[in-house]
Design an enzyme around this catalytic site. Sequence first.
Site, PDB file in Angstrom:
ATOM      1  N   ASN A  13      -6.175  -0.311  -2.143  1.00  0.00           N
ATOM      2  CA  ASN A  13      -4.847  -0.821  -2.478  1.00  0.00           C
ATOM      3  C   ASN A  13      -4.414  -1.705  -1.315  1.00  0.00           C
ATOM      4  OD1 ASN A  13      -2.191  -1.303  -3.059  1.00  0.00           O
ATOM      5  ND2 ASN A  13      -1.517   0.843  -2.921  1.00  0.00           N
ATOM      6  N   TRP A  14      -4.488  -2.998  -1.548  1.00  0.00           N
ATOM      7  CA  TRP A  14      -4.173  -3.938  -0.462  1.00  0.00           C
ATOM      8  C   TRP A  14      -2.673  -4.023  -0.208  1.00  0.00           C
ATOM      9  CZ3 TRP A  14      -7.744  -8.918  -1.198  1.00  0.00           C
ATOM     10  CH2 TRP A  14      -9.087  -8.510  -1.099  1.00  0.00           C
ATOM     11  N   LYS A  15      -1.864  -3.433  -1.087  1.00  0.00           N
ATOM     12  CA  LYS A  15      -0.395  -3.469  -0.971  1.00  0.00           C
ATOM     13  C   LYS A  15       0.062  -4.922  -0.779  1.00  0.00           C
ATOM     14  CE  LYS A  15      -0.452   1.304   0.466  1.00  0.00           C
ATOM     15  NZ  LYS A  15       0.185   2.405   1.185  1.00  0.00           N
ATOM     16  N   HIS A  98       3.032   4.048  -7.957  1.00  0.00           N
ATOM     17  CA  HIS A  98       2.781   4.303  -6.534  1.00  0.00           C
ATOM     18  C   HIS A  98       4.067   4.805  -5.881  1.00  0.00           C
ATOM     19  CE1 HIS A  98       1.844   3.711  -2.314  1.00  0.00           C
ATOM     20  NE2 HIS A  98       0.571   3.747  -2.675  1.00  0.00           N
ATOM     21  N   GLU A 100       5.432   4.076  -3.222  1.00  0.00           N
ATOM     22  CA  GLU A 100       6.280   3.006  -2.659  1.00  0.00           C
ATOM     23  C   GLU A 100       7.129   2.359  -3.749  1.00  0.00           C
ATOM     24  OE1 GLU A 100       3.044   1.054  -0.681  1.00  0.00           O
ATOM     25  OE2 GLU A 100       2.909   2.764   0.679  1.00  0.00           O
ATOM     26  N   GLU A 170      -1.416  11.365  -4.307  1.00  0.00           N
ATOM     27  CA  GLU A 170      -1.082  10.792  -3.003  1.00  0.00           C
ATOM     28  C   GLU A 170       0.134  11.512  -2.423  1.00  0.00           C
ATOM     29  OE1 GLU A 170      -2.858   6.568  -2.607  1.00  0.00           O
ATOM     30  OE2 GLU A 170      -0.771   6.403  -3.206  1.00  0.00           O
ATOM     31  N   GLY A 176       0.003   6.053   4.975  1.00  0.00           N
ATOM     32  CA  GLY A 176       0.278   5.121   6.060  1.00  0.00           C
ATOM     33  C   GLY A 176       0.781   5.793   7.330  1.00  0.00           C
ATOM     34  N   SER A 216      -4.112   7.983   3.963  1.00  0.00           N
ATOM     35  CA  SER A 216      -4.839   7.913   5.240  1.00  0.00           C
ATOM     36  C   SER A 216      -6.309   8.296   5.119  1.00  0.00           C
ATOM     37  CB  SER A 216      -4.140   8.760   6.316  1.00  0.00           C
ATOM     38  OG  SER A 216      -2.817   8.262   6.529  1.00  0.00           O
ATOM     39  N   GLY A 237      -5.385   2.696   1.281  1.00  0.00           N
ATOM     40  CA  GLY A 237      -4.536   1.597   1.711  1.00  0.00           C
ATOM     41  C   GLY A 237      -5.125   0.891   2.916  1.00  0.00           C
ATOM     42  N   GLY A 238      -4.625   1.246   4.107  1.00  0.00           N
ATOM     43  CA  GLY A 238      -4.990   0.568   5.353  1.00  0.00           C
ATOM     44  C   GLY A 238      -6.479   0.307   5.531  1.00  0.00           C
TER      45      GLY A 238
HETATM   46  P1  13P Z   1      -3.011   4.560   3.423  1.00  0.00           P
HETATM   47  O1  13P Z   1      -4.494   4.731   3.131  1.00  0.00           O
HETATM   48  O2  13P Z   1      -2.711   3.333   4.218  1.00  0.00           O
HETATM   49  O3  13P Z   1      -2.402   5.809   3.920  1.00  0.00           O
HETATM   50  O4  13P Z   1      -2.336   4.284   1.988  1.00  0.00           O
HETATM   51  C1  13P Z   1      -2.610   5.142   0.955  1.00  0.00           C
HETATM   52  C2  13P Z   1      -2.043   4.551  -0.281  1.00  0.00           C
HETATM   53  O5  13P Z   1      -0.846   4.477  -0.435  1.00  0.00           O
HETATM   54  C3  13P Z   1      -2.974   4.025  -1.279  1.00  0.00           C
HETATM   55  O6  13P Z   1      -2.307   3.679  -2.435  1.00  0.00           O
END
Ligand code: 13P
Length: 257
Positions: A13-15, A98, A100, A170, A176, A216, A237-238
């Site tokens: 997920n590149w956000k 998600h 967020e 999640e 994050g 994470s 994500g990251g």
């Molecule tokens: P991180 O891997 O950066 O914690 O993000 C997880 C996430 O929200 C994937 O959708």
Amino acid sequence: MKKQSRKVVIAGNWKMNKTRPEAAELAKQLADVAKAPNVEVVVCVPFTNLETVVNEFSLAAVKVGAQNVHFAKSGAFTGEISTDMLCELGVQYVIIGHSERRQYFGETDATVNSRTKAALDAGLTPLMCIGELLEEREAGITEEVLARQTKLAFAGFTAEEVCKTVIAYEPVWAIGTGKTATAAQAGEACGFIRGVVAKLYGADVADAVTIQYGGSMNAQNAAELLAQEDVDGGLIGGASLVAEDFKAIIKAAVDGN
Ligand code: 13P
């Protein structure tokens, strides 16, 4: 059905990251990811990068996903994107609900339900996200929250629709933050969600549905998390923004499968 027979989905997920040239560059670095039986690799990119990344992966084993989709076919919904728009581009997956989006953009269990249904109707595979907040875990209501989110997300769904949905667990406190759920916590929560699906749709559906862990996940902890009986992949994500790290997670999934 055992873990080995479920589809493993490793999704980045590149956000809200990467301009088009940056997206093309990262996609080029991922284009040599080998096709592996039963492990699907997906990157979910910003809307503006979809066409670029679909083109970069035209001959690759990596599938492309969006990060949201609207439930209406078309119409006066300024700022939204429809399933037809995604499908026409060659997009195959879409993240829905998600945390967020739930936290900052008013996404609710009801809109998650509508968006997931619309995605399935269009032939897109939803990566439907659920997860508890830190205060909910600390108050001991994690299972209550996960059961509610699962039930409401799937309200009115057929067994077939549930089987076609990928559930992403999640925990919001692990996103994050660098704070990963322990493998045992991730396994326990994914197992609990599978149990909720079993109660609603029976053991066969529960055994077939893919449940990812997200929060994470990285090159170091992926193997242990993915080895859990009820963890069938990751939403990352990251670490998905660094080709080397994302490839190490994919390798952990392939090796462990
Ligand atoms: P991180 O891997 O950066 O914690 O993000 C997880 C996430 O929200 C994937 O959708």
